[in-house]
Design a protein around this motif. Structure first.
Motif, mmCIF file in Angstrom:
data_model
loop_
_atom_site.group_PDB
_atom_site.id
_atom_site.type_symbol
_atom_site.label_atom_id
_atom_site.label_comp_id
_atom_site.label_asym_id
_atom_site.label_seq_id
_atom_site.Cartn_x
_atom_site.Cartn_y
_atom_site.Cartn_z
ATOM 1 N N ALA A 180 0.844 -1.206 0.000
ATOM 2 C CA ALA A 180 0.000 0.000 0.000
ATOM 3 C C ALA A 180 0.880 1.257 0.000
ATOM 4 C CB ALA A 180 -0.931 -0.003 1.205
ATOM 5 N N LEU A 181 1.968 1.215 0.783
ATOM 6 C CA LEU A 181 2.901 2.347 0.783
ATOM 7 C C LEU A 181 3.521 2.497 -0.605
ATOM 8 C CD1 LEU A 181 4.488 4.578 2.212
ATOM 9 C CD2 LEU A 181 6.154 2.846 2.894
ATOM 10 N N LYS A 182 3.867 1.368 -1.215
ATOM 11 C CA LYS A 182 4.385 1.411 -2.592
ATOM 12 C C LYS A 182 3.394 2.115 -3.506
ATOM 13 C CE LYS A 182 3.336 -1.551 -5.572
ATOM 14 N NZ LYS A 182 3.018 -2.849 -6.198
ATOM 15 N N ALA A 183 2.108 1.767 -3.367
ATOM 16 C CA ALA A 183 1.076 2.395 -4.204
ATOM 17 C C ALA A 183 1.080 3.907 -4.001
ATOM 18 C CB ALA A 183 -0.296 1.804 -3.885
ATOM 19 N N GLY A 184 1.178 4.325 -2.740
ATOM 20 C CA GLY A 184 1.226 5.756 -2.463
ATOM 21 C C GLY A 184 2.449 6.408 -3.088
#
Ligand SMILES: NC(=O)c1ccc[n+]([C@@H]2O[C@H](COP(=O)([O-])OP(=O)(O)OC[C@H]3O[C@@H](n4cnc5c(N)ncnc54)[C@H](O)[C@@H]3O)[C@@H](O)[C@H]2O)c1
Ligand SMILES: [Zn+2]
Length: 343
Positions: A180-184
């Motif tokens: 999810a952090l990667k997506a951000g």
């Protein structure tokens, strides 16, 4: 409730308590049977789906798969095909995958191949499943290598009940939070701000909705990964090598891979948030450095992945948070990136 569409045949709904308010399997007159594939840890959720489907007058059957990666094998696929035969499954029937990413990957593969393709619905029960595995239409099972056999097939629906994800333990939370952090980082600076402001306490509904929105945006532009879909591999070039070489979890490895990419970007694109990204990753309890491993071993694993993906010496780097670019990097840059993670 948030709703996303991929094309006109695939819908993703996200919300708290959806298993109570959403039919999961949308009524259709020609359906006689819904077969729910699940895994032991998600069996309670599968039972809820079973009761709600049966309550709407459709026959529902639950098939429990082995836990974890062991489910993603051709032997299990064959076993499930036989159970579908025994249940009298027809093409107009529906398969539901209720579980982590291993369940949805297998359910999607079975549904896209049995009887040349049936309707499939995913109900992810892990954070990684919700923000990553159930979005984007890649299905698959393992054969020596991971995900070597699979199809591109979007499920008809993905039902993400955030109440299921609220109570996950730390390990499962971190596995999903890393992606999810990667997506951000590749597509949503507001999500990065949320992680920064709240740390581990980031509101799950915002986290899930925003991370899904990024992946939906990327795969809608590029279903078969010719170009832009590659940005989803942020942190994965070095990360995958560390995952395989050090036998650590995918989420931990991706975090380490993002640290490496941050150093590479500082050198190549003038990325100024390398330190901010390191701080963010550490604040979520994710690792910044690789366990002890030989550098040559890591380089060999990176080369092996590259040959298989035919993408040369390319790496996803950030210009700025939310602004990724796929670039060729030389050995010097890779060396500096590995240095940054203690390899
Ligand atoms: N198709 C894709 O695009 C894609 C993308 C990313 C990952 N994946 C795949 O996803 C898989 C990893 O996903 P995963 O981590 O969800 O795997 P998983 O299905 O193995 O789930 C992880 C663990 O969580 C348990 N679990 C599931 N739901 C739970 C719940 N609600 N509460 C407590 N425990 C629960 C499972 O039993 C399992 O032990 C890998 O096979 C990977 O290849 C696919
Ligand atoms: Zn990943």
């Amino acid at each position: 409730v948030e709703r996303f569409l991929i094309g006109d045949a695939s819908e993703i709904v996200v919300g708290a308590g959806l298993l109570r308010s959403d039919p999961v399997v949308v009524p259709r007159p020609d359906r006689r049977l819904t077969v729910i594939l699940t895994q032991p840890a998600a069996a309670g959720w599968a039972g809820k789906i079973e009761r709600s489907v049966a309550g709407s007058g459709i026959r529902a059957e639950v098939v429990t798969l082995p836990d974890g990666e062991a489910a993603k094998s051709l032997a299990v696929v064959e076993e499930v095909y036989r159970q579908l035969n025994d249940l009298g499954t027809r093409r107009g029937d529906t398969i539901v995958g209720a579980g982590g990413g291993t369940v949805t990957d297998l359910a999607g593969f079975v549904a896209s191949t049995y009887l040349r393709g049936m309707e499939c619905v995913y109900v992810p029960t892990t954070l990684l499943g919700a923000v990553d595995a159930s979005i984007g239409g890649k299905t698959g099972v393992n054969l020596d290598g991971k995900n070597l056999v699979g199809t591109f097939a979007h499920p008809a629906r993905v039902v993400v009940d955030t109440d299921i994800l609220r109570g996950l333990g730390e390990d499962l939370w971190r596995e999903g939070a890393s992606e999810a952090l990667k997506a951000g980082l590749i597509g949503d600076p507001v999500l990065v701000d949320l992680f920064e402001r709240h740390g581990r306490a980031v509101p799950i509904d915002d986290l899930v909705t925003r991370a899904i929105a990024v992946k939906v945006g990327v795969v809608t532009e590029d279903f078969r990964e010719a170009g832009r879909r590659a940005v989803l591999n942020y942190g994965h070039t070095v990360g995958h090598a560390i995952e395989v070489g050090c036998r650590i979890s995918h989420g931990s490895a991706v975090s380490i891979g993002m640290v490496a990419a941050g150093r590479a970007a500082a050198l190549v694109t003038g990325f100024t948030d390398e330190e901010r990204q390191r701080h963010l990753i550490a604040s979520l309890g994710l690792p910044l450095a690789a366990p002890a491993i030989d550098r040559d071993e890591v380089l060999r694993l990176i080369e092996f992945d590259k040959k298989r993906d035919q993408d040369g010496s390319r790496m996803v780097l950030l210009h700025r948070i939310g602004d990724p670019v796929v670039v060729a990097v030389d050995h010097e840059v890779i060396g500096a990136a590995l240095e940054a993670i203690g390899v």
